[in-house]
Motif scaffolding. Sequence first.
Motif, PDB file in Angstrom:
ATOM      1  N   SER A 224       0.830  -1.196   0.000  1.00  0.00           N
ATOM      2  CA  SER A 224       0.000   0.000   0.000  1.00  0.00           C
ATOM      3  C   SER A 224       0.869   1.252   0.000  1.00  0.00           C
ATOM      4  N   GLY A 225       0.403   2.278  -0.711  1.00  0.00           N
ATOM      5  CA  GLY A 225       1.103   3.559  -0.720  1.00  0.00           C
ATOM      6  C   GLY A 225       2.408   3.563  -1.483  1.00  0.00           C
ATOM      7  N   MET A 226       2.615   2.593  -2.373  1.00  0.00           N
ATOM      8  CA  MET A 226       3.862   2.496  -3.134  1.00  0.00           C
ATOM      9  C   MET A 226       3.593   2.808  -4.610  1.00  0.00           C
ATOM     10  N   SER A 227       4.532   3.476  -5.250  1.00  0.00           N
ATOM     11  CA  SER A 227       4.432   3.709  -6.688  1.00  0.00           C
ATOM     12  C   SER A 227       4.680   2.405  -7.438  1.00  0.00           C
ATOM     13  N   ASP A 228       4.183   2.335  -8.664  1.00  0.00           N
ATOM     14  CA  ASP A 228       4.444   1.160  -9.495  1.00  0.00           C
ATOM     15  C   ASP A 228       5.943   0.973  -9.697  1.00  0.00           C
ATOM     16  N   GLN A 229       6.677   2.082  -9.781  1.00  0.00           N
ATOM     17  CA  GLN A 229       8.122   2.002  -9.979  1.00  0.00           C
ATOM     18  C   GLN A 229       8.800   1.276  -8.825  1.00  0.00           C
ATOM     19  N   ALA A 307      -1.013 -15.412  -8.068  1.00  0.00           N
ATOM     20  CA  ALA A 307      -1.923 -14.270  -8.087  1.00  0.00           C
ATOM     21  C   ALA A 307      -2.767 -14.226  -6.814  1.00  0.00           C
ATOM     22  N   ALA A 308      -3.209 -13.014  -6.469  1.00  0.00           N
ATOM     23  CA  ALA A 308      -4.127 -12.858  -5.339  1.00  0.00           C
ATOM     24  C   ALA A 308      -5.452 -13.514  -5.662  1.00  0.00           C
ATOM     25  N   LEU A 309      -6.058 -14.140  -4.652  1.00  0.00           N
ATOM     26  CA  LEU A 309      -7.349 -14.795  -4.857  1.00  0.00           C
ATOM     27  C   LEU A 309      -8.456 -13.788  -5.150  1.00  0.00           C
ATOM     28  N   ARG A 310      -8.343 -12.601  -4.570  1.00  0.00           N
ATOM     29  CA  ARG A 310      -9.353 -11.566  -4.789  1.00  0.00           C
ATOM     30  C   ARG A 310      -8.669 -10.320  -5.342  1.00  0.00           C
ATOM     31  N   PRO A 311      -8.497 -10.244  -6.656  1.00  0.00           N
ATOM     32  CA  PRO A 311      -7.862  -9.069  -7.245  1.00  0.00           C
ATOM     33  C   PRO A 311      -8.607  -7.794  -6.863  1.00  0.00           C
ATOM     34  N   GLY A 312      -7.850  -6.775  -6.516  1.00  0.00           N
ATOM     35  CA  GLY A 312      -8.457  -5.511  -6.122  1.00  0.00           C
ATOM     36  C   GLY A 312      -8.690  -5.389  -4.634  1.00  0.00           C
ATOM     37  N   ALA A 313      -8.611  -6.506  -3.904  1.00  0.00           N
ATOM     38  CA  ALA A 313      -8.791  -6.479  -2.447  1.00  0.00           C
ATOM     39  C   ALA A 313      -7.434  -6.478  -1.764  1.00  0.00           C
ATOM     40  N   SER A 314      -7.423  -6.112  -0.487  1.00  0.00           N
ATOM     41  CA  SER A 314      -6.209  -6.148   0.323  1.00  0.00           C
ATOM     42  C   SER A 314      -6.264  -7.333   1.274  1.00  0.00           C
ATOM     43  N   ALA A 368      -8.631  -1.841   2.945  1.00  0.00           N
ATOM     44  CA  ALA A 368      -7.478  -2.321   3.698  1.00  0.00           C
ATOM     45  C   ALA A 368      -7.576  -1.951   5.169  1.00  0.00           C
ATOM     46  N   ALA A 369      -8.093  -0.754   5.459  1.00  0.00           N
ATOM     47  CA  ALA A 369      -8.208  -0.324   6.852  1.00  0.00           C
ATOM     48  C   ALA A 369      -9.194  -1.197   7.607  1.00  0.00           C
TER      49      ALA A 369
END
Length: 385
Positions: A224-229, A307-314, A368-369
């Motif tokens: 969380s809070g990280m750039s793609d780079q 891959a994450a089981l729930r794409p888009g979720a945290s 996420a919170a």
Amino acid sequence: MDQRKTTRPVVAVIGGGQLARMMQESAIALGVDLRALVESRDGATGQVTVNSIEGTPSDDALVDALVDGADVLTFEHEHIPQSLLTRLAPHIPIEPSAASLLFAQNKLAMRQRLTELGIPCPQWARVTSVDDVRAFGDRVGWPIIVKTPTGGYDGHGVRVVDDASDVAQWLSERSELLAEEKVPFTSEVAALLARSPSGEIRSWPVATTEQVDGVCSVVTAPASGMSDQVVNSAQDIGERIARELGVTGVLAVEMFVVGQGDNQHVLVNELAMRPHNTGHWTIDGAVTSQFEQHLRAVLDLPLGDTAALRPGASTVMVNLLGSSLPDPARALPAALAAGGPRARIHLYGKEVRPGRKLGHVTVIDEDAAAARAAAQRAVACLRGE
């Protein structure tokens, strides 16, 4: 006839903590026999592994019994004598190899090799005297971090040093120490991947990690809070380390995130060549858990989807560090109610001690919170609060 070819695969593992315990869960599903050398039969792994041997790696006869007829030897911790690995290497595949494992066992060797490869690390130096420590601190700025090259974990063997005299006693007991700059990091991330002896590599989403007193406390995936780079750089560094060092099995690379905006970048902090606390979220949050993947990798089987089981979720994992209860399992009714129906509780069956890793709770949510709050409520109940 080679009996290994006519029976189910046998994986020998040294170590009887929670990591081998969770390997056992995946071994059952895969139909793999896990044979563990455990410190105690009533420890985390000894409780759940029928095929276990009680003892330590210093007992050659027990280690020989452990690997007899096994397909591969692997580990759940790095504290394995290199002399033992050298003795066993002609007789059984060892994954990761002794040559690779050295860089997880010895922080000076790791820093030296990564620097040679041009992989970004904190400024560091090998120090053998108080004068060496003073010169390094004066060069990079005080305070500095000083570490024992071997044997440290979860904050042990690490000191924040304001004056060279602070490590005089340490230096009287050891021939050398590792000195590092105290990095002004803004956050920490972990790249987790697996590599097979055939060279196949699969990486899980990079995760954000948080520490309390040097011990992993909270992990959030994806980061969380990280750039793609930054995320892409962290993953690329992890995969490059696996290839360059010839790592097999699961590799965790913990990194500092330094700087802001376009200047944000990562520096490698620690390596672990085994399933790792920062990857526990994969049990519930990824298609293939790190424990199943480690078994697949060391047996040179095709690797599973990361891959994450729930794409888009945290996916948020919160560690249970100590408890006021004699057994946290007694708080399951309250913990499950507090965490809600999405909370997944994993307890390790370990004797309660202050600050000890006794289990973890994972929650997956689009928010996420909210996931973090639910996991923390469940952990609070398990702590006896």
